[in-house]
Design an enzyme around this catalytic site. Structure first.
Site, mmCIF file in Angstrom:
data_model
loop_
_atom_site.group_PDB
_atom_site.id
_atom_site.type_symbol
_atom_site.label_atom_id
_atom_site.label_comp_id
_atom_site.label_asym_id
_atom_site.label_seq_id
_atom_site.Cartn_x
_atom_site.Cartn_y
_atom_site.Cartn_z
ATOM 1 N N CYS A 1 100.564 -28.619 -19.106
ATOM 2 C CA CYS A 1 101.609 -28.317 -20.095
ATOM 3 C C CYS A 1 100.939 -27.680 -21.318
ATOM 4 O O CYS A 1 99.993 -28.246 -21.867
ATOM 5 C CB CYS A 1 102.312 -29.612 -20.491
ATOM 6 S SG CYS A 1 103.324 -29.404 -21.966
ATOM 7 N N CYS B 1 106.857 -31.601 -16.842
ATOM 8 C CA CYS B 1 106.044 -32.315 -17.841
ATOM 9 C C CYS B 1 106.837 -33.534 -18.307
ATOM 10 O O CYS B 1 107.898 -33.370 -18.918
ATOM 11 C CB CYS B 1 105.703 -31.427 -19.032
ATOM 12 S SG CYS B 1 104.983 -32.402 -20.398
ATOM 13 N N HIS C 1 105.802 -38.951 -37.674
ATOM 14 C CA HIS C 1 104.622 -38.394 -38.343
ATOM 15 C C HIS C 1 105.045 -37.255 -39.254
ATOM 16 O O HIS C 1 106.241 -36.958 -39.381
ATOM 17 C CB HIS C 1 103.529 -37.985 -37.353
ATOM 18 C CG HIS C 1 103.947 -36.920 -36.376
ATOM 19 N ND1 HIS C 1 104.230 -35.639 -36.745
ATOM 20 C CD2 HIS C 1 104.129 -36.971 -35.033
ATOM 21 C CE1 HIS C 1 104.552 -34.925 -35.685
ATOM 22 N NE2 HIS C 1 104.520 -35.719 -34.620
ATOM 23 N N LYS D 1 98.421 -28.072 -33.394
ATOM 24 C CA LYS D 1 99.692 -28.632 -33.833
ATOM 25 C C LYS D 1 99.496 -30.127 -34.036
ATOM 26 O O LYS D 1 98.900 -30.796 -33.205
ATOM 27 C CB LYS D 1 100.755 -28.398 -32.762
ATOM 28 C CG LYS D 1 102.086 -29.016 -33.130
ATOM 29 C CD LYS D 1 102.992 -29.122 -31.921
ATOM 30 C CE LYS D 1 104.233 -29.930 -32.277
ATOM 31 N NZ LYS D 1 104.935 -30.419 -31.121
HETATM 32 N N1 MSP Z 1 114.095 -34.856 -29.016
HETATM 33 C C1 MSP Z 1 113.734 -33.502 -29.066
HETATM 34 C C2 MSP Z 1 114.681 -32.704 -29.944
HETATM 35 C C3 MSP Z 1 116.117 -32.763 -29.539
HETATM 36 S S1 MSP Z 1 117.126 -31.888 -30.643
HETATM 37 C C4 MSP Z 1 118.596 -31.832 -29.899
HETATM 38 C C5 MSP Z 1 112.326 -33.358 -29.637
HETATM 39 N N2 MSP Z 1 111.896 -34.385 -30.366
HETATM 40 S S2 MSP Z 1 110.479 -34.463 -31.099
HETATM 41 O O1 MSP Z 1 110.361 -35.820 -31.585
HETATM 42 O O2 MSP Z 1 109.441 -34.003 -30.258
HETATM 43 O O3 MSP Z 1 110.600 -33.556 -32.338
HETATM 44 C C6 MSP Z 1 110.307 -32.190 -32.273
HETATM 45 C C7 MSP Z 1 110.528 -31.623 -33.639
HETATM 46 O O4 MSP Z 1 109.756 -32.362 -34.609
HETATM 47 C C8 MSP Z 1 110.067 -30.197 -33.809
HETATM 48 O O5 MSP Z 1 110.997 -29.245 -33.347
HETATM 49 C C9 MSP Z 1 109.899 -30.144 -35.300
HETATM 50 O O6 MSP Z 1 111.155 -30.060 -35.903
HETATM 51 C C10 MSP Z 1 109.266 -31.484 -35.594
HETATM 52 N N3 MSP Z 1 107.807 -31.422 -35.485
HETATM 53 C C11 MSP Z 1 107.028 -32.178 -34.682
HETATM 54 N N4 MSP Z 1 105.723 -31.877 -34.920
HETATM 55 C C12 MSP Z 1 105.644 -30.917 -35.856
HETATM 56 C C13 MSP Z 1 104.585 -30.233 -36.488
HETATM 57 N N5 MSP Z 1 103.328 -30.486 -36.244
HETATM 58 N N6 MSP Z 1 104.901 -29.294 -37.401
HETATM 59 C C14 MSP Z 1 106.199 -28.999 -37.710
HETATM 60 N N7 MSP Z 1 107.194 -29.623 -37.132
HETATM 61 C C15 MSP Z 1 106.984 -30.600 -36.202
HETATM 62 O O7 MSP Z 1 111.714 -32.339 -29.426
#
Ligand code: MSP
Length: 510
Positions: A143, A125, A17, A295
């Site tokens: 969570c 979680c 997304h 978010k």
């Molecule tokens: N798999 C772990 C990260 C491991 S890194 C060694 C993870 N994945 S995730 O798919 O949940 O991605 C999280 C990341 O996606 C956030 O840290 C950010 O970089 C990005 N984002 C997800 N949703 C977001 C927003 N709504 N706004 C900005 N960034 C977002 O966590």
């Protein structure tokens, strides 16, 4: 010099997304800008494929975790060219070469004495794949990120001696104040450390989808350690027959959002110290893109679909909007209305329309050849040093401020057209020189801003630079000197066709 930039690796249990696109675009802007500076760039992104969330999602869909990972990793891979992301490698943690490298590093952590066996009990979680400490648990035992109820779990685990790194981490933070940017995130991480570090579970006994512990293969590694190690493991196999570790490690910057700061700012350096690896140079923690105050995430269902945006407006528009609207490092609201406004007033009008008007006047008044550089255009003061200013912004990871500075120059050019009114000058033979200087200034200004903007909006800037006869300038920040380096500015060039850069949106009537 080498420059190694990474994004988080994304969970494959959800579809890509706008939030994922946002982080990846930010890293891409940095990578493209550094390539323009002649740096030896390595830009890594990829997918995080192990762990309970993926195993659970696969179960719910009646498939195997590997099949689910294969299918969904493909979606993330496909997103990258659509948003013009120029990564050098896409890592998948289910790759056997990653697993092998993880096992090698973890064995070193074990040999160095930072691992022991014990019983883990806590509130868990499944979406975060994380046990929550007391102050992280939201009201009603939920969570704070996913708003779902936490599960009480206990199991035999191996532990990582995070507590052994209390002093070293405090010292690290004291010595390297810009280790985590922006500053309020540094403070947040530091206060987490100062609150006292507790050992963390390193393995999951009940799970089979992961990297087996090399010394106890009946358990798989806790997904976060496996995932973090991607930043190092990728370098060992991204290029067939080559190990890029010494060329690129330590990373120059890990880009991520604030949800995963604890893992990167606390667990990651401790793990690296335990494995006797160097620490990354910096991390940049950006905020959330918010829609309706929450978010944006798949689970909350308020997703501005990047694919749909690209289909309608193109990738440049998406990239520009995110980085201009939301200050990199802060949370910021995004909306379809805000998007349309910026698209129409800034991209279509201030940049696209300025470009097409300028080129049309050069065709009409000067037979399609940009006049030679005059003694003075009236723009030198503002355009001089713009490339250095942008470089300084990018070094400080101030992407939005950098973009804003360049946009001020775009606006300056718009004012220049209005002030000089070339269509009036064209009517008066005595003003011919002034007309030359004006048209040159506009073309040269457009050339300079297009090079500076290239990392942000690569497609449209390439089109404009090509129409100005300087397609090869896109790759070089040095070329962005007003007047051109050694006379290689816009002057004397024959201009070509410019396709409409940002077609105006038709109002759909509501
Ligand atoms: N798999 C772990 C990260 C491991 S890194 C060694 C993870 N994945 S995730 O798919 O949940 O991605 C999280 C990341 O996606 C956030 O840290 C950010 O970089 C990005 N984002 C997800 N949703 C977001 C927003 N709504 N706004 C900005 N960034 C977002 O966590």
């Amino acid at each position: 010099m080498s420059y190694y930039v990474t994004t988080p690796i994304y969970y494959v249990n959800a579809e890509p997304h706008l939030g994922h696109a946002y982080s990846t675009i930010g890293a891409d802007i940095l990578a493209r800008h550094m390539r323009q500076r002649g740096e030896d760039v390595f830009f890594l992104t990829g997918t995080d494929e192990h762990g309970e969330p993926v195993a659970r999602a696969a179960e719910a869909q009646n498939t195997t975790p590997q099949e689910l990972a294969d299918r969904n990793a493909e979606r993330f891979k496909q997103l990258m060219p659509l948003i013009d992301v120029s990564h050098d490698f896409f890592i998948r943690t289910s790759d056997p070469r990653h697993k092998q490298e993880v096992a090698r590093v973890m064995q070193r952590v074990f040999d160095n004495g930072y691992v022991y066996e014990g019983l883990y009990e806590g509130m868990y979680c499944p979406r975060c794949a994380d046990f929550k400490s007391e102050h992280e648990i939201a009201e009603g035992n939920t969570c704070p990120v996913h708003k779902i109820e936490l599960e009480k779990q206990s199991e035999e685990s191996w532990f990582f001696k995070l507590s052994a790194f209390q002093e070293q981490l405090e010292q690290l933070f004291a010595e390297r104040k810009d280790w985590i940017l922006p500053r309020h995130r540094y403070n947040e991480a530091l206060s987490f450390i100062k609150g006292g570090l507790h050992d963390v579970a390193l393995s999951r006994a009940k799970l089979t989808w992961g990297v087996p512990l090399p010394w106890a293969p009946d358990q798989v590694m806790y997904v976060w350690f496996d995932a973090l190690l991607n930043y190092i493991s990728a370098l060992t196999f991204a290029r067939e027959g080559e190990n890029l570790h010494d060329r690129y490690w330590p990373a120059d910057v890990h880009v991520m959002a604030k949800d995963i700061i604890k893992f990167h700012a606390v667990y990651w350096p401790a793990l690296l110290l335990a494995a006797e690896e160097e620490l990354p140079k910096r991390m940049f923690v950006h905020g959330y893109l918010l829609m309706g105050g929450e978010k944006m995430s798949k689970s909350l269902g308020n997703v501005l679909d990047p694919l749909r945006v690209i289909e309608l407006f193109g990738s440049d528009a998406l990239r520009f909007y995110c980085y201009r609207e939301v200050s990199f490092g802060q949370d910021g609201a995004v909306s379809t209305e805000g998007f349309e406004t910026r698209y129409n007033t800034e991209l279509a009008n201030e940049y696209g329309n300025l470009a097409s008007r300028t080129l049309a006047m050069i065709s009409r008044y000067r037979g399609g050849v940009v006049p030679e550089e005059p003694d003075e255009t009236g723009l030198e003061a503002e355009f001089g040093g713009a490339a250095d200013d942008l470089a300084a912004r990018m070094d400080a990871l101030e992407l939005t401020a950098g973009l804003d500075d360049v946009w001020a120059l775009v606006r300056r050019l718009n004012r220049h057209v209005e002030e000089r009114a070339p269509w009036k000058l064209a009517k008066d033979e005595a003003k011919s020189e002034e007309l030359d200087a004006t048209l040159y200034g506009l073309a040269e200004g457009l050339r300079v801003v297009s090079i500076l903007l290239h990392p942000f909006i690569p497609q449209s800037t390439t089109k404009l630079l090509t129409a100005l006869g300087c397609a090869d300038h896109a790759g070089s920040l040095e070329a962005a000197e007003f007047g051109g380096r050694e006379g290689a500015g816009a002057g004397g060039r024959t201009i070509g066709e410019l396709p409409q850069l940002f077609p105006k949106l038709e109002s759909d009537g509501d």
